[in-house]
Design an enzyme around this catalytic site. Structure first.
Site, mmCIF file in Angstrom:
data_model
loop_
_atom_site.group_PDB
_atom_site.id
_atom_site.type_symbol
_atom_site.label_atom_id
_atom_site.label_comp_id
_atom_site.label_asym_id
_atom_site.label_seq_id
_atom_site.Cartn_x
_atom_site.Cartn_y
_atom_site.Cartn_z
ATOM 1 N N GLY A 224 35.327 34.630 49.110
ATOM 2 C CA GLY A 224 34.955 35.677 48.162
ATOM 3 C C GLY A 224 34.233 36.876 48.724
ATOM 4 N N GLU A 265 35.394 29.513 53.013
ATOM 5 C CA GLU A 265 36.849 29.661 52.829
ATOM 6 C C GLU A 265 37.251 31.109 52.623
ATOM 7 O OE1 GLU A 265 37.525 27.380 49.335
ATOM 8 O OE2 GLU A 265 37.304 25.468 50.355
ATOM 9 N N PRO A 266 37.025 31.958 53.590
ATOM 10 C CA PRO A 266 37.352 33.364 53.397
ATOM 11 C C PRO A 266 38.858 33.627 53.444
ATOM 12 C CG PRO A 266 36.676 32.978 55.657
ATOM 13 C CD PRO A 266 36.515 31.665 54.936
ATOM 14 N N GLY A 267 39.321 34.479 52.568
ATOM 15 C CA GLY A 267 40.697 34.967 52.629
ATOM 16 C C GLY A 267 40.655 36.444 52.979
ATOM 17 N N ARG A 304 48.773 44.031 43.702
ATOM 18 C CA ARG A 304 47.337 44.145 43.396
ATOM 19 C C ARG A 304 46.973 45.350 42.513
ATOM 20 N NH1 ARG A 304 43.448 44.449 46.263
ATOM 21 N NH2 ARG A 304 42.245 42.761 45.365
ATOM 22 N N TYR A 308 45.467 43.844 39.166
ATOM 23 C CA TYR A 308 43.992 43.829 39.089
ATOM 24 C C TYR A 308 43.396 45.229 38.984
ATOM 25 C CZ TYR A 308 45.079 39.401 41.473
ATOM 26 O OH TYR A 308 45.616 38.198 41.836
ATOM 27 N N CYS A 334 61.412 49.056 37.919
ATOM 28 C CA CYS A 334 61.626 49.560 36.566
ATOM 29 C C CYS A 334 60.586 48.997 35.612
ATOM 30 C CB CYS A 334 63.033 49.223 36.101
ATOM 31 S SG CYS A 334 64.124 50.570 36.478
ATOM 32 N N TYR A 362 46.739 38.945 50.063
ATOM 33 C CA TYR A 362 47.403 38.936 48.754
ATOM 34 C C TYR A 362 48.410 40.083 48.618
ATOM 35 C CZ TYR A 362 43.367 35.920 48.226
ATOM 36 O OH TYR A 362 42.420 34.940 48.433
HETATM 37 N N1 LLP Z 1 38.806 29.366 48.229
HETATM 38 C C1 LLP Z 1 39.408 29.129 47.047
HETATM 39 C C2 LLP Z 1 39.358 27.781 46.463
HETATM 40 C C3 LLP Z 1 40.065 30.186 46.398
HETATM 41 O O1 LLP Z 1 40.655 29.958 45.227
HETATM 42 C C4 LLP Z 1 40.106 31.464 46.987
HETATM 43 C C5 LLP Z 1 40.776 32.573 46.335
HETATM 44 C C6 LLP Z 1 39.482 31.666 48.229
HETATM 45 C C7 LLP Z 1 38.839 30.578 48.815
HETATM 46 C C8 LLP Z 1 39.489 32.964 48.969
HETATM 47 O O2 LLP Z 1 38.939 34.041 48.284
HETATM 48 P P1 LLP Z 1 38.776 35.452 49.045
HETATM 49 O O3 LLP Z 1 37.866 35.213 50.226
HETATM 50 O O4 LLP Z 1 40.112 35.875 49.509
HETATM 51 O O5 LLP Z 1 38.202 36.368 48.051
HETATM 52 N N2 LLP Z 1 44.876 37.555 44.400
HETATM 53 C C9 LLP Z 1 43.532 38.050 44.147
HETATM 54 C C10 LLP Z 1 42.471 37.154 44.703
HETATM 55 C C11 LLP Z 1 42.577 35.757 44.146
HETATM 56 C C12 LLP Z 1 41.805 34.813 44.909
HETATM 57 C C13 LLP Z 1 42.012 33.435 44.428
HETATM 58 N N3 LLP Z 1 41.252 32.500 45.151
HETATM 59 C C14 LLP Z 1 43.395 39.453 44.727
HETATM 60 O O6 LLP Z 1 44.354 39.942 45.294
HETATM 61 O O7 LLP Z 1 42.349 40.064 44.589
#
Ligand code: LLP
Length: 407
Positions: A224, A265-267, A304, A308, A334, A362
């Site tokens: 997050g 758990e960074p994405g 996105r 969002y 479209c 994403y």
């Molecule tokens: N861990 C879990 C269990 C999660 O569900 C998520 C994201 C993450 C880690 C990683 O979160 P991050 O570090 O990327 O913020 N598609 C949306 C974001 C949805 C995230 C869902 N879960 C967007 O494009 O903003």
């Protein structure tokens, strides 16, 4: 934030010549740098990074992230398998499902990955099947409202994720009934979290609950971290989070009586800024109130902005220093398909290349074939060279699975 013309010395315009547009381009060095930054920020604790695979799941990217020293968090059995193909051992994979069929849990147990239990019925089913023979983690919903917008807030009271912290007594009862071996507690409060305090608040919920679980090996704080999407945007100060959370974690471990691992758990933090979606202006269309730039991509490739209201910076690669105008940059789908609204850009002409930033997380992973469009190629810049890590789809790919009836 810069507007690069080159990535690790590789010209972006040359990539368009070689691979066409649209294409996703990833800067591998940036990804490695982000992993190192997080490792440094949390160097005072035994840290394990579990990269949120869902953000960008190309196998070459997963391999690169593993090489940098991280494990993964997977949210589907398919992500687990993709992770294993990328070389992750079962021990390096956390599986965090959300309301999946028990068959999938069984398959994941067979593969040997850590299961993150996200409901009481699942805890019961798990207990009936495995008792305490398979170690597991529990996902807690801490009732914290956090994240950039409601759609990406996952730790509040109304969210479907995890087991409410108010049900702790029931959780403990279920653990006792089935003699579950709980080695981890997990939270993930949302995406785009700016404030270090949120991680501390989440930590406090975990610390308090953890005292009831004697067999823990780790606490997982989820992901997050917010990255900068706009010019002058503020990002989570991970050094500050690392310091504050690290100190609180040390205190907790003293109380708990044992040193645990801290998992993250960074994405977005790892891959968002590494990615660029390179598109071409098909048309520049003046209307009485707006000038539209129509590009050869859209919400099928980067959803996105429409999903969002996300802001993605973009720039005109082909005309870096001309006069500026205000444009709406729109996709070719479209539907209303606005990528950027009322955006100041250096004059755009048909044929110009535009670069959409922060497209690593994403972006491709949420891409679709809507409007029967093809998904683009992915290019990784690694050690100063461009590598095609997924070819763009062709028409055959699009219709491959259809069984065409003879009617
Ligand atoms: N861990 C879990 C269990 C999660 O569900 C998520 C994201 C993450 C880690 C990683 O979160 P991050 O570090 O990327 O913020 N598609 C949306 C974001 C949805 C995230 C869902 N879960 C967007 O494009 O903003």
């Amino acid at each position: 934030m810069q507007n690069p013309t080159h990535i690790q010395g590789v010209s972006i315009a040359d990539l368009a010549d070689e691979f066409g547009t649209p294409i996703y381009i990833y800067d591998g060095e940036k990804i490695t740098h982000q992993v190192k930054t997080l490792q440094a920020a949390f160097s005072a604790v035994p840290l394990k990074i579990k990269y949120a695979t869902k953000a960008l799941s190309n196998i070459s990217i997963l391999k690169l992230i593993r090489k940098a020293g991280a494990g993964i968090d997977a949210v589907s059995i398919e992500e687990v398998k993709i992770g294993m193909m990328a070389g992750y051992s079962a021990q390096e994979i956390m599986y965090t499902p959300s309301g999946v069929a028990f068959e999938e849990i069984k398959e994941a147990v067979k593969l040997g990955v850590m299961i993150n239990l996200d409901s009481i019925p699942l805890m019961e089913e798990f207990g009936q099947m495995y008792g305490g023979s398979v170690a597991a983690c529990i996902r807690i919903n801490p009732h914290i409202m956090a994240g950039g917008n409601l759609k990406i807030s996952t730790g509040h009271k109304e969210s479907k994720f995890g087991i409410s912290i108010e049900q702790l007594a029931q959780i403990l009862e279920t653990v006792a009934t089935y003699k579950l071996q709980i080695v981890g507690l997990h939270i993930h409060t949302g995406s785009d979290i700016l404030d270090a305090e949120v991680f501390l608040q989440g930590g406090n919920v975990l610390f308090e609950a953890a005292m009831q679980f004697p067999d823990l090996k780790f606490l997982d704080f989820g992901g997050g971290f917010k990255v900068a999407y706009k010019p002058n945007d503020i990002a989570t100060d991970v050094m500050e989070v690392g310091k504050k959370v690290g100190e609180a974690f040390h205190e907790f471990c003293k109380q708990y009586g044992r040193q645990l691992e801290l998992w993250l758990e960074p994405g977005k933090f790892l891959v968002s800024e590494s990615g660029y979606l390179l598109v071409k202006a098909n048309v520049v269309k003046e209307s009485p109130s707006v000038t539209f730039v129509g590009v050869d991509s859209g919400l099928n490739h980067l959803i996105r902005p429409m999903m969002y209201d996300a802001y993605h910076s973009l720039y005109n690669l082909s005309n870096p220093e001309g006069k500026k105008s205000i444009y709406n940059v729109v996709g070719y789908i479209c539907e209303t398909d606005t990528i950027a609204s009322r955006r100041e850009l250096v004059e755009v002409r048909a044929g110009d290349l535009l670069v959409i930033k922060n497209s690593g997380a994403y972006g491709y992973s949420m891409a679709s074939n809507y409007n029967s469009r093809l998904r683009p190629a992915e290019i990784l810049i690694w050690e100063g060279k461009a590598h095609l890590i997924r070819r763009g789809e062709n028409f055959e790919d699009l219709i491959r699975n259809q069984e065409i009836l003879d009617i």
